[in-house]
Structures are given as C-alpha cells and as structure tokens.
Write a protein that holds these residues in place. Sequence first.
Motif, PDB file in Angstrom:
ATOM      1  N   UNK A  20      39.714  48.083  39.000  1.00  0.00           N
ATOM      2  CA  UNK A  20      40.437  47.967  37.738  1.00  0.00           C
ATOM      3  C   UNK A  20      40.127  46.656  37.030  1.00  0.00           C
ATOM      4  N   UNK A  21      40.077  45.563  37.777  1.00  0.00           N
ATOM      5  CA  UNK A  21      39.768  44.267  37.169  1.00  0.00           C
ATOM      6  C   UNK A  21      38.364  44.264  36.556  1.00  0.00           C
ATOM      7  N   UNK A  22      37.408  44.856  37.253  1.00  0.00           N
ATOM      8  CA  UNK A  22      36.046  44.921  36.721  1.00  0.00           C
ATOM      9  C   UNK A  22      35.992  45.782  35.465  1.00  0.00           C
ATOM     10  N   UNK A  83      41.009  40.515  47.111  1.00  0.00           N
ATOM     11  CA  UNK A  83      40.605  40.645  45.717  1.00  0.00           C
ATOM     12  C   UNK A  83      40.246  39.324  45.077  1.00  0.00           C
ATOM     13  N   UNK A  84      40.895  38.234  45.535  1.00  0.00           N
ATOM     14  CA  UNK A  84      40.594  36.907  44.995  1.00  0.00           C
ATOM     15  C   UNK A  84      39.186  36.462  45.347  1.00  0.00           C
ATOM     16  N   UNK A  85      38.621  37.072  46.364  1.00  0.00           N
ATOM     17  CA  UNK A  85      37.256  36.758  46.778  1.00  0.00           C
ATOM     18  C   UNK A  85      36.272  37.791  46.207  1.00  0.00           C
ATOM     19  N   UNK A  90      31.809  39.881  42.677  1.00  0.00           N
ATOM     20  CA  UNK A  90      31.227  40.988  41.913  1.00  0.00           C
ATOM     21  C   UNK A  90      31.022  40.620  40.451  1.00  0.00           C
ATOM     22  N   UNK A  91      31.927  39.831  39.884  1.00  0.00           N
ATOM     23  CA  UNK A  91      31.753  39.437  38.479  1.00  0.00           C
ATOM     24  C   UNK A  91      30.512  38.566  38.313  1.00  0.00           C
ATOM     25  N   UNK A  92      30.187  37.812  39.342  1.00  0.00           N
ATOM     26  CA  UNK A  92      28.958  37.019  39.296  1.00  0.00           C
ATOM     27  C   UNK A  92      27.735  37.943  39.250  1.00  0.00           C
ATOM     28  N   UNK A  93      27.758  38.980  40.067  1.00  0.00           N
ATOM     29  CA  UNK A  93      26.606  39.881  40.144  1.00  0.00           C
ATOM     30  C   UNK A  93      26.550  40.899  39.004  1.00  0.00           C
ATOM     31  N   UNK A  94      27.692  41.348  38.552  1.00  0.00           N
ATOM     32  CA  UNK A  94      27.716  42.376  37.501  1.00  0.00           C
ATOM     33  C   UNK A  94      27.644  41.761  36.105  1.00  0.00           C
ATOM     34  N   UNK A  95      28.413  40.686  35.883  1.00  0.00           N
ATOM     35  CA  UNK A  95      28.520  40.115  34.544  1.00  0.00           C
ATOM     36  C   UNK A  95      27.790  38.789  34.383  1.00  0.00           C
ATOM     37  N   UNK A  96      27.175  38.307  35.454  1.00  0.00           N
ATOM     38  CA  UNK A  96      26.427  37.061  35.377  1.00  0.00           C
ATOM     39  C   UNK A  96      27.287  35.817  35.270  1.00  0.00           C
TER      40      UNK A  96
END
Length: 125
Positions: A20-22, A83-85, A90-96
């Motif tokens: 959901x956060x992603x 989720x805090x980890x 994932x945001x680093x890998x998906x959204x840069x």
Amino acid sequence: MASSLTYVFALYTVVAIVSGQLLFKKISLLLDTPSIQAFLRNDGQALILLIIAFVIYSSATVSWILALRDLPLGRSYMFMSAGFVIVPFLSQHIFGEELNGQFWIGVVLILAGVFLTQAPDLFRS
C-alpha cells in the motif's frame, strides 16, 4: 498459543502495508495538478491505483485483527517494524530514492530492537 495461520495473517499484514505504501508513492508521483479532485477525475490510472491501495489496506486491517486474536499486541506489533526497513529499501530500488549510511545504522538498531523485544527470556536470570 498462536497457530501458524496466525503468523501468516501477521506477515500478510506487513506485506499488504508495504504494498500500500508503495502504491501511495506511485500515486503521488502521478499528481501533476494542485487539485486532488481534478486529479482523480482526470487520471483513471491513479484512481484505479488508489482503489487498489484502499482494498489492500482494508484487507491488511482484517488480517491484523485476525492475527491479534491469538497474538499479544505488545509483541506482535514488532512485525510492523519490518515495514520500516522494507519500504525504504524497496523505494530505493523502485523509485530511485537515496538511502545514506545513517539510514542503514537505523535499520540495524531497529532489527536489534525487534530481536530484543521478541527474545525477552534472553536477559532473564
């Protein structure tokens, strides 16, 4: 005693919250208008993603309630710290998005805290 299904509910909750956060981040990147109403009227993709995110969050809520039938809240809430980890990773890998060394030190501290809270007999004399 909690059954394995109880832990499945708890783990599903974490996966759903992370998803959901992603999705919320993806939707925020689609926002190109200052008015949320205009955005939702004009962008079908964003509206569909928003509905999916709401369904995922709703299912996470139901799953969490089912998990809490057998798990103590004080100990089971530590599942949520995953989720805090996971979300930033994932945001680093998906959204840069960039994560610095300080972030990773925080991750280690979170994981250490989870370990300590889930192993209370460790310090029992």
